[in-house]
Design a protein around this motif. Structure first.
Motif, mmCIF file in Angstrom:
data_model
loop_
_atom_site.group_PDB
_atom_site.id
_atom_site.type_symbol
_atom_site.label_atom_id
_atom_site.label_comp_id
_atom_site.label_asym_id
_atom_site.label_seq_id
_atom_site.Cartn_x
_atom_site.Cartn_y
_atom_site.Cartn_z
ATOM 1 N N ARG A 222 6.089 -3.933 -0.559
ATOM 2 C CA ARG A 222 5.139 -3.519 -1.598
ATOM 3 C C ARG A 222 5.786 -3.444 -2.973
ATOM 4 O O ARG A 222 5.093 -3.356 -3.980
ATOM 5 C CB ARG A 222 4.514 -2.170 -1.243
ATOM 6 N N LEU B 239 -6.720 -6.075 1.441
ATOM 7 C CA LEU B 239 -5.393 -5.665 1.013
ATOM 8 C C LEU B 239 -5.424 -4.506 0.013
ATOM 9 O O LEU B 239 -4.559 -3.614 0.092
ATOM 10 C CB LEU B 239 -4.634 -6.860 0.423
ATOM 11 N N TYR C 168 4.287 -9.519 -3.493
ATOM 12 C CA TYR C 168 3.247 -8.580 -3.081
ATOM 13 C C TYR C 168 2.246 -8.354 -4.221
ATOM 14 O O TYR C 168 1.023 -8.384 -4.006
ATOM 15 C CB TYR C 168 3.868 -7.242 -2.670
ATOM 16 N N VAL D 118 3.354 -9.996 2.121
ATOM 17 C CA VAL D 118 2.889 -8.694 1.634
ATOM 18 C C VAL D 118 3.686 -7.541 2.252
ATOM 19 O O VAL D 118 3.335 -6.381 2.071
ATOM 20 C CB VAL D 118 1.383 -8.476 1.916
ATOM 21 N N LEU E 229 -1.681 -9.102 -4.192
ATOM 22 C CA LEU E 229 -2.635 -8.031 -4.462
ATOM 23 C C LEU E 229 -3.588 -8.450 -5.582
ATOM 24 O O LEU E 229 -4.798 -8.175 -5.518
ATOM 25 C CB LEU E 229 -1.882 -6.753 -4.837
ATOM 26 N N ASP F 271 -3.338 -1.250 0.683
ATOM 27 C CA ASP F 271 -2.382 -0.766 -0.316
ATOM 28 C C ASP F 271 -2.540 0.744 -0.534
ATOM 29 O O ASP F 271 -1.544 1.463 -0.698
ATOM 30 C CB ASP F 271 -2.590 -1.519 -1.632
#
Length: 479
Positions: A195, A155, A200, A192, A204, A159
């Protein structure tokens, strides 16, 4: 008294996370002589359910016990706070209680088996710092599969790729995770997708913790090599920091549903072998009113036998309140129950799924693709119609349809609604013996059932892996 290793288990606040943890504990106790203590968090508005208590009571004694932590309060939160956020907050607000109980367990090692490890649900990662501060080895139990675990490990990279997008569904290119099928951004874990959201950021943070491996000795995954060999191999080859990956599945519910008589099981006894489609969207899945209507007409039009678990829709037509005495069956189309009587059975709210899937008359499963339900279909060799709703379910659907090819997936229209004609077509394809596509799916699911049985056999991959984990825990007693 014979000294055994003792582990503390902290499941998430949802029963869907408790069930696989209970079954993992059952195996560790019965087959490896470990001692297990469950720490159960809850909140004032969601105390432990009767189903959860019954499940915990089904664990073998005397090597198991349960401690219910003091309930936390959400009175300070907005009423619209998402249930996912509350699940995570239930654990974080229980941290003082978790610290207190774990310290007591450490201090009582002279009279009870020594506490050697702490197992936390993926929604309970905040508690790892408590265990670390007390010098307790910690493991994360990932109750879903390796492809979802891979997504969390990657992730932070995702991202970076999505830096110019607010929503992962808007990514122009598929996301390629090592050893996994390509996923469109919108198929990734629902938590997720946004963002900008708090959830989220929480995930993260969890992902970065996994990548660093800080305070984590290993990750136990509810999957097995035969269905996710490439994903598991990729995770192991990447070394995932200093972590060991333990694929020990399929872990499915074995207790808690065999002490009652159920109308649906009696009805199944009267149906031809393999002729019934079981329809259920899990413990928390609901449809809109319009989608429920289309599903009902699709089942009726298909001409196939079915058992359908029905809940109140998550949206209501203007006149729905007049049907409240019949909820949730009152939201079905007028005359549906009469027209399908004898060929179909509608069950309000809940059915004993493990027993339904294990019944010889059940030949298909229209499912939300929750991982526990998916594993139950594997173990019983029941082919699927994939109808994912939320969480990791769309990722599971991609695995089932595109990689394993043990499921069919109906197509939604441009408004996201799956029309009755599409539903009827897919149901007939899965259940009709003369349909070649359905026959191929059914044959592959039979092979997958054999693989699941093999994984759990005396020398199966998951049996060996669980032995390795238990042996590691037992060596900690001497240390």
């Amino acid at each position: 008294m014979k000294q055994t290793a003792h582990i503390a288990i902290l499941p998430g606040a949802a029963i869907s996370h408790l069930i696989p943890f209970v079954e993992l504990a059952r195996r560790l106790v019965l087959h490896h002589d470990l001692h297990v203590t469950f720490l159960i968090p809850s909140s004032n508005d969601h105390p432990p359910s009767d189903a959860a208590k019954s499940l915990l009571e089904s664990l073998p004694k005397p090597n198991t016990r349960t401690i219910f932590l003091p309930p936390v309060s959400f009175d300070d939160l907005p009423t619209a706070t998402a249930s996912t956020a509350k699940i995570a907050l239930t654990v974080s607000r229980s941290l003082p209680s978790i610290h207190h109980v774990l310290k007591l367990m450490l201090d009582s090692n002279t009279t009870t088996p020594p506490l050697v490890a702490f197992f936390a649900d993926s929604f309970a990662i905040d508690a790892l710092d408590v265990a670390k501060g007390l010098g307790i080895s910690s493991y994360v139990f990932f109750s879903v599969n390796a492809i979802s675990l891979s997504m969390f490990f990657h992730l932070p990279k995702i991202d970076e790729i999505a830096a110019s997008y607010d929503f992962l569904k808007d990514l122009p290119d598929p996301v390629q995770l090592p050893g996994c099928p390509p996923f469109h951004g919108g198929d990734l874990f629902s938590g997720v997708q946004d963002r900008r959201g708090v959830i989220y950021k929480k995930f993260l943070q969890f992902s970065k913790r996994l990548v660093s491996g800080e305070g984590i000795s290993g990750i136990v995954v509810n999957s097995f090599v035969d269905i996710e060999s490439e994903a598991i191999k990729a995770l192991q080859e990447e070394k995932t920091g200093k972590l060991t990956i333990y694929p020990v599945g399929p872990i499915v519910q074995t207790g808690g549903q065999h002490d009652e008589e159920w109308e649906c099981l009696t009805w199944l006894d009267k149906q031809p072998r393999g002729s019934v489609l079981y329809v259920s969207f899990g413990s928390g899945g609901t449809l809109s009113y319009d989608q429920m209507t289309e599903l009902a007409f699709g089942l009726e039009t298909s001409g196939q036998r079915f058992i359908c678990v029905v809940r109140k829709p998550n949206t209501q037509p203007p006149n729905a309140t007049c049907l409240s005495p019949l909820e949730p069956l009152g939201f079905l189309p007028n005359g549906f129950l009469e027209r399908t009587k004898g060929r179909g059975l509608v069950v309000p709210d809940w059915a004993p799924q493990v027993r339904v899937l294990g019944h010889g008359s059940t030949g298909g499963f229209l499912s939300h693709c929750g991982w526990s339900s998916t594993l139950e279909s594997f173990v019983n060799g029941v082919p699927l119609i994939a109808w994912p709703l939320f969480a990791e379910q769309k990722m599971n659907a991609v695995l089932l349809v595109e990689s394993l090819e043990v499921a069919l997936r109906p197509k939604a229209d441009e408004d996201g609604l799956i029309q009755r004609e599409e539903i009827a077509k897919v149901v007939k394809a899965l259940m009709d013996d003369s349909n070649e596509e359905g026959r191929m799916v059914r044959d592959r699911m039979k092979d997958l059932k054999d693989s699941a049985v093999k994984a759990l056999g005396e020398d199966g991959s998951s049996t060996r892996t669980l032995f390795e984990l238990a042996s590691t825990l037992k060596t900690m007693v001497a240390n």
